[in-house]
Scaffold this motif. Structure first.
Motif, PDB file in Angstrom:
ATOM      1  N   ILE A 226     -36.301   9.287 -12.029  1.00  0.00           N
ATOM      2  CA  ILE A 226     -37.520   9.698 -11.347  1.00  0.00           C
ATOM      3  C   ILE A 226     -38.662   8.743 -11.690  1.00  0.00           C
ATOM      4  N   ALA A 227     -38.754   8.347 -12.959  1.00  0.00           N
ATOM      5  CA  ALA A 227     -39.833   7.461 -13.386  1.00  0.00           C
ATOM      6  C   ALA A 227     -39.804   6.151 -12.615  1.00  0.00           C
ATOM      7  N   ASP A 228     -38.613   5.579 -12.423  1.00  0.00           N
ATOM      8  CA  ASP A 228     -38.496   4.344 -11.655  1.00  0.00           C
ATOM      9  C   ASP A 228     -38.935   4.549 -10.213  1.00  0.00           C
ATOM     10  N   ALA A 229     -38.492   5.655  -9.623  1.00  0.00           N
ATOM     11  CA  ALA A 229     -38.801   5.909  -8.218  1.00  0.00           C
ATOM     12  C   ALA A 229     -40.301   6.080  -7.990  1.00  0.00           C
ATOM     13  N   THR A 333     -42.518  -2.625 -36.655  1.00  0.00           N
ATOM     14  CA  THR A 333     -43.674  -2.735 -35.763  1.00  0.00           C
ATOM     15  C   THR A 333     -43.305  -3.668 -34.614  1.00  0.00           C
ATOM     16  N   ALA A 334     -43.966  -3.477 -33.486  1.00  0.00           N
ATOM     17  CA  ALA A 334     -43.683  -4.315 -32.322  1.00  0.00           C
ATOM     18  C   ALA A 334     -44.911  -4.395 -31.430  1.00  0.00           C
ATOM     19  N   ASP A 335     -45.137  -5.592 -30.908  1.00  0.00           N
ATOM     20  CA  ASP A 335     -46.162  -5.801 -29.891  1.00  0.00           C
ATOM     21  C   ASP A 335     -45.448  -6.110 -28.573  1.00  0.00           C
ATOM     22  N   ALA A 336     -45.961  -5.552 -27.488  1.00  0.00           N
ATOM     23  CA  ALA A 336     -45.299  -5.718 -26.192  1.00  0.00           C
ATOM     24  C   ALA A 336     -46.303  -6.101 -25.125  1.00  0.00           C
ATOM     25  N   PHE A 337     -45.794  -6.825 -24.133  1.00  0.00           N
ATOM     26  CA  PHE A 337     -46.577  -7.122 -22.935  1.00  0.00           C
ATOM     27  C   PHE A 337     -45.682  -6.851 -21.741  1.00  0.00           C
ATOM     28  N   ASP A 338     -46.204  -6.073 -20.791  1.00  0.00           N
ATOM     29  CA  ASP A 338     -45.417  -5.613 -19.646  1.00  0.00           C
ATOM     30  C   ASP A 338     -45.939  -6.226 -18.358  1.00  0.00           C
ATOM     31  N   ASN A 339     -45.006  -6.594 -17.490  1.00  0.00           N
ATOM     32  CA  ASN A 339     -45.316  -7.035 -16.127  1.00  0.00           C
ATOM     33  C   ASN A 339     -44.401  -6.284 -15.170  1.00  0.00           C
ATOM     34  N   GLY A 340     -44.963  -5.802 -14.078  1.00  0.00           N
ATOM     35  CA  GLY A 340     -44.154  -5.069 -13.112  1.00  0.00           C
ATOM     36  C   GLY A 340     -44.570  -5.362 -11.693  1.00  0.00           C
ATOM     37  N   LEU A 341     -43.607  -5.300 -10.787  1.00  0.00           N
ATOM     38  CA  LEU A 341     -43.859  -5.460  -9.365  1.00  0.00           C
ATOM     39  C   LEU A 341     -43.016  -4.421  -8.643  1.00  0.00           C
ATOM     40  N   ASN A 364     -35.540   3.041   4.811  1.00  0.00           N
ATOM     41  CA  ASN A 364     -36.520   2.885   3.735  1.00  0.00           C
ATOM     42  C   ASN A 364     -35.945   1.969   2.668  1.00  0.00           C
ATOM     43  N   PHE A 365     -36.755   1.024   2.217  1.00  0.00           N
ATOM     44  CA  PHE A 365     -36.331   0.080   1.184  1.00  0.00           C
ATOM     45  C   PHE A 365     -37.316   0.127   0.032  1.00  0.00           C
ATOM     46  N   GLY A 366     -36.802   0.233  -1.171  1.00  0.00           N
ATOM     47  CA  GLY A 366     -37.647   0.248  -2.355  1.00  0.00           C
ATOM     48  C   GLY A 366     -37.219  -0.818  -3.345  1.00  0.00           C
ATOM     49  N   THR A 367     -38.166  -1.358  -4.075  1.00  0.00           N
ATOM     50  CA  THR A 367     -37.846  -2.363  -5.080  1.00  0.00           C
ATOM     51  C   THR A 367     -38.679  -2.141  -6.326  1.00  0.00           C
ATOM     52  N   ARG A 368     -38.071  -2.438  -7.467  1.00  0.00           N
ATOM     53  CA  ARG A 368     -38.755  -2.269  -8.747  1.00  0.00           C
ATOM     54  C   ARG A 368     -38.338  -3.391  -9.680  1.00  0.00           C
ATOM     55  N   ASN A 369     -39.313  -4.134 -10.187  1.00  0.00           N
ATOM     56  CA  ASN A 369     -39.059  -5.210 -11.143  1.00  0.00           C
ATOM     57  C   ASN A 369     -39.976  -5.008 -12.341  1.00  0.00           C
ATOM     58  N   PHE A 370     -39.374  -4.682 -13.465  1.00  0.00           N
ATOM     59  CA  PHE A 370     -40.142  -4.415 -14.679  1.00  0.00           C
ATOM     60  C   PHE A 370     -39.658  -5.364 -15.769  1.00  0.00           C
ATOM     61  N   ILE A 371     -40.577  -6.172 -16.295  1.00  0.00           N
ATOM     62  CA  ILE A 371     -40.234  -7.151 -17.328  1.00  0.00           C
ATOM     63  C   ILE A 371     -41.100  -6.882 -18.550  1.00  0.00           C
ATOM     64  N   ARG A 372     -40.455  -6.782 -19.708  1.00  0.00           N
ATOM     65  CA  ARG A 372     -41.181  -6.520 -20.956  1.00  0.00           C
ATOM     66  C   ARG A 372     -40.801  -7.574 -21.993  1.00  0.00           C
ATOM     67  N   THR A 373     -41.817  -8.126 -22.599  1.00  0.00           N
ATOM     68  CA  THR A 373     -41.632  -9.043 -23.727  1.00  0.00           C
ATOM     69  C   THR A 373     -42.087  -8.324 -24.983  1.00  0.00           C
ATOM     70  N   ASP A 398     -35.660  -4.765 -16.227  1.00  0.00           N
ATOM     71  CA  ASP A 398     -35.163  -3.594 -15.510  1.00  0.00           C
ATOM     72  C   ASP A 398     -35.452  -3.829 -14.037  1.00  0.00           C
ATOM     73  N   LEU A 399     -34.407  -4.186 -13.300  1.00  0.00           N
ATOM     74  CA  LEU A 399     -34.549  -4.570 -11.896  1.00  0.00           C
ATOM     75  C   LEU A 399     -33.746  -3.607 -11.034  1.00  0.00           C
ATOM     76  N   SER A 400     -34.334  -3.161  -9.958  1.00  0.00           N
ATOM     77  CA  SER A 400     -33.606  -2.250  -9.088  1.00  0.00           C
ATOM     78  C   SER A 400     -34.114  -2.372  -7.665  1.00  0.00           C
TER      79      SER A 400
END
Length: 848
Positions: A226-229, A333-341, A364-373, A398-400
């Motif tokens: 659900i979160a991705d959608a 500990t961790a530091d993160a940077f997120d990019n999504g489209l 209907n077409f959906g796309t999800r591109n989530f990149i985390r460093t 995480d690509l879908s």
């Protein structure tokens, strides 16, 4: 000359002068809208001269209002009864959702009936002669579509942000200023009864076992997560959100907590239009284009929207495990940077085959591109002595993408009697991969790891439904449905030296999952309404499920199962107050992320793995509610109970192979009981200023099997009270200005082995509408006083874990929208479509 449709005058007509003196009031006792989330519209501003002290009798006038072209009901048309001699209005009412109307206590005399509704030419039925004590049935009255050109539409009344209907609660998201430029999760956070955490995971009255539909239709990407959608759906495309807490037998049996139906904006106009929505902010930007064309029998719509975001986050993890009598302490500990489209795009067609037949189709077409460093630093202690320090840089992807294709047919025989056939094919492709570099103290790469995880989820659905009225106060519905699902997952874990030369034959661990699920179901539903405003809706649904599953070496034995799912809904209206009671049984099948046996080792100290042997949950739901309008105040209060057996719960335990690591999986090990209350209110301080808010309070009891200190299974339980709430206000100012403020809080969530941390959100937005009402410019800010700190705990006799998530989610965004095109009002065609409500969604561990 420009034509103005003044809805405010109409609301004054149907809400005060007319219905204040009509004995029946609005159909169904509802004080707002039409019971389906639409406003009560009229083609022109009526002139109402109601005769004072008009004589009352004991006769009745009834009839049905339909569209002459397609013979479907014209819902909620306005009916005015005129004295033929004086031409004054002496009575009036409104047609219900089936087009039926009834005027009671009509005195003997001669009358004429005037029927009006937006998009239709006024209809006058003349020479109605009423005799004392005799009823008149006017039968079917046909309205013709008006093709008058609209140069400009001026709306002078505002639809309520939140409306409570007969069987659902409706949040009108198009009225929300601050959600523009966000995604569906930003909208759902503001809906009463719902909670959405920062990862986008949705819960309804404390349970995440729900079903989310988009325009009454499922999607395989929702079945996966659900979160991705939600991240795929731009908030600017959402018209409203419907929350159904007690679904009838007509809905699939899945979704133990209820159903959330996201309604996107659709065109109800003839001609050519184009809408543009854009926004830019320090955390995200968005762009949406939506167009439609309709001429004659054919309608075409095309469009969509996309959103990009960028954000920082920080986490810390403290956990201790018992290994061979020694205590291993992990500090990370961790530091993160997120990019999504993210994006969702659609192409739709509808065609009127004949007056009583229609065909609709859509893609209907959906796309999800989530990149985390993410950069990890991990310290391991054995008996309080530092044992090692590890540095790990991880790039996760995480690509879908998903595609949904539907073809639907509906035939109407007479008002409210119809037969439909609906089909849908859905497919989603998901990739959850990561690449990790392991570093020494000098930050040089010593080795590399890669995880490849590819998933394909396919689904084909066919169903047919038939409904017919019985007399004037009963409805019978019947239908059958088949769902055919196929899930395939292939994963591998690769290792390499510092040069990154991954050997293709080194797959440790590696595996696959082939999972087929077929569901055959049928339902019966019966609705009965009495003269004293009781409504009874009872039904039952039977679903039979067969499953075939195998991994890389063997078949997984999962027996077939059948479920009989009854439902009962009762309501009673007293003036402006409605009481409801409901019971239903629901089932919850596991979702893809809970089934997928892939080892997610992106963080080797905190590992997640699915379980393909999971079986469904069975839940009994009870609900009592009351809603009332008291002058300018609307109140809704409910109490509910939920009891679940064979509950699917997250179970964590120390790893057998990785020192200090915790492994989390899913098991049918639990019993869950939940009792609570929801209170919601809306206060219209002035016609332009409203305040609404709500409070959620519930008690949760969890019981299940976990590992004891000796490694053997033991029974444990956890209880707690969870509290949450929201407060929102909006003001419409002069010259097109508007202001809105929103705040939300959710307390600690109880889990079997601990708690999930509390969090809060707030936002303020401004909007300026252009003079021609075709566009607007807005500015909104979120959490401007700083980020949030969320603290969660897990504990058992074998380990303790505390995780802290720092979310830097301050945001300022500028939004813009504009509409162009010729508009001509036409009736919105009635359609039927696939509704799959039956898969438990997985949980996401991503922030944005």
């Amino acid at each position: 000359m420009k034509t103005f449709i003044t809805i405010l005058s109409l609301l004054a007509f149907v809400g005060t002068s007319a219905f204040a003196q009509f004995p029946g009031g609005r159909p169904g006792g509802q004080g707002r809208g039409d019971g389906n989330g639409r406003p009560n519209n009229q083609q022109q501003t009526p002139t109402l001269n109601l005769e004072g002290n008009a004589p009352k009798g004991n006769s009745k006038i009834t009839g049905f209002v339909v569209d002459e072209a397609v013979t479907t009901a014209v819902e909620f048309a306005s009916i005015a009864l005129h004295n033929k001699e004086t031409n004054k209005v002496v009575d009036g009412t409104m047609a219900d959702e089936k087009g039926k109307f009834s005027l009671t206590r009509v005195a003997a005399g001669e009358y004429k009936l005037v029927i009006t509704f937006i998009g239709y030419t006024d209809k006058t039925v003349d020479n109605i002669k009423v005799e004392k004590g005799k009823d008149i049935d006017l039968g079917v009255i046909k309205l013709s579509t008006s093709t008058k050109q609209l140069d400009e539409v001026t709306v002078t009344a505002e639809k309520s942000m939140i409306e409570e209907k007969v069987d659902r609660l409706v949040y009108n998201a198009e009225k929300d200023i601050t959600s523009k430029g966000g995604d569906a999760a930003d909208v759902l956070r503001k809906v009463p009864l719902l909670t959405v955490d920062l990862d986008g995971n949705v819960s309804l009255r404390g349970t995440s076992n729900i079903r989310v539909l988009i325009n009454n239709k499922p999607s395989t990407i929702i079945a996966s997560s659900i979160a991705d959608a939600l991240k795929m759906i731009p908030s600017d495309l959402i018209k409203s959100v419907e929350v159904i807490t007690s679904p009838s037998a007509k809905y699939d049996a899945e979704g133990s907590g209820g159903i959330i139906n996201i309604i996107t904006k659709k065109s109800t106009i003839q001609g050519l239009t184009l809408n543009v929505d854009a926004g830019a902010g320090i955390r995200g930007s968005n762009l949406g284009l939506n167009g439609s064309f309709r001429k004659g029998k054919l309608g075409v719509s095309m469009g969509g929207g996309g959103r990009a975001f960028y954000n920082r986050a920080g986490t810390s993890l403290d956990q201790s495990t018992l290994v061979n009598g020694n205590t291993v302490l992990t500090k990370q500990t961790a530091d993160a940077f997120d990019n999504g489209l993210f994006g969702r795009y659609n192409l739709g067609f509808d065609y009127d085959i004949s007056k009583n037949q229609a065909l609709t189709a859509g893609v209907n077409f959906g796309t999800r591109n989530f990149i985390r460093t993410q950069d990890y630093t991990t310290n391991l202690y054995t008996n309080n002595v530092l044992n090692s320090i590890a540095y790990r840089n991880v790039d996760s992807k995480d690509l879908s993408n998903s595609v949904d294709v539907n073809l639907d047919y509906i035939r109407t025989f007479k008002p409210s009697q119809e037969w439909s056939v609906s089909t849908q094919y859905s497919k989603s492709n998901l990739k959850n991969n990561f690449l990790a570099d392991l570093l020494d103290d000098s930050k040089y790469t010593t080795s590399r790891q890669r995880n490849l995880n590819s998933n394909v989820n396919q689904e084909f659905t066919v169903q047919t439904d038939f409904q017919t009225p019985i007399k004037t106060n009963q409805m019978f519905e019947v239908g059958v449905k088949g769902i055919f699902r196929q899930v395939n997952s292939d994963f591998s874990y690769l290792v390499a030296g510092p040069t990154g030369d991954f050997a293709s034959d080194v797959r440790n661990p590696a595996g696959l999952l082939d999972y087929s699920q077929n569901i055959a179901s049928g339902y019966l539903s019966y609705t009965y309404s009495t003269k004293n405003k009781y409504t009874f809706k009872v039904g039952t649904r039977y679903e039979y499920t067969t499953i075939e599953a195998k991994d890389q070496v063997k078949n997984i034995d999962i027996p077939a199962y059948g479920n009989l799912v009854p439902s009962v809904n009762v309501s009673k209206t007293f003036g402006n107050t409605t009481l409801k009671a409901a019971y239903n049984k629901r089932i919850q099948r596991p979702g893809l992320q809970q089934l997928n046996p892939n080892f997610n080792l992106a963080n080797p100290q905190n590992i997640t793995i699915g379980n393909p042997s999971l079986r469904p949950e069975i839940t009994d739901n009870f609900e009592l509610s009351a809603s009332s309008n008291i002058k300018k105040v609307y109140l809704n209060a409910s109490v509910f109970g939920r009891m679940t057996n064979n509950s699917i719960l997250r179970l964590s335990a120390p790893s057998d192979t990785l020192i200090g690591a915790i492994v989390t999986t899913f098991e049918n090990i639990g019993t869950q009981q939940m009792f609570g209350t929801n209170v919601f209110g809306n206060f219209n301080i002035t016609p332009k200023w409203s305040v609404n808010g709500g409070l959620d309070l519930y008690y949760n009891y969890l019981e299940g099997q976990i590992q004891g200190a000796d490694g053997k299974s033991m029974l444990t339980s956890n209880t707690g009270v969870v509290i949450g709430g929201r407060l929102q206000s909006q003001i419409q100012l002069k010259n097109g200005w508007g202001i809105q403020a929103f705040s939300f809080f959710r307390g600690r969530q109880v889990q079997l082995q601990g708690t999930q941390g509390s969090f809060y959100m707030y936002s303020v937005g401004f909007r300026k509408d252009f003079k021609n009402k075709k566009g607007s410019l807005g500015l909104a800010t979120e959490n401007f006083l700083g980020g949030m700190v969320i603290r969660s705990t897990l504990q058992s006799p074998q380990f303790n874990q505390t995780s802290i998530n720092n979310v830097y989610n301050q945001n300022v965004k500028l939004t813009f929208s504009y509409k162009i095109g010729n508009m001509r009002m036409v009736e919105q065609k009635k359609t039927k479509s696939v509704k799959n409500d039956d898969v438990k969604a997985g949980e996401s561990n991503m922030n944005n």
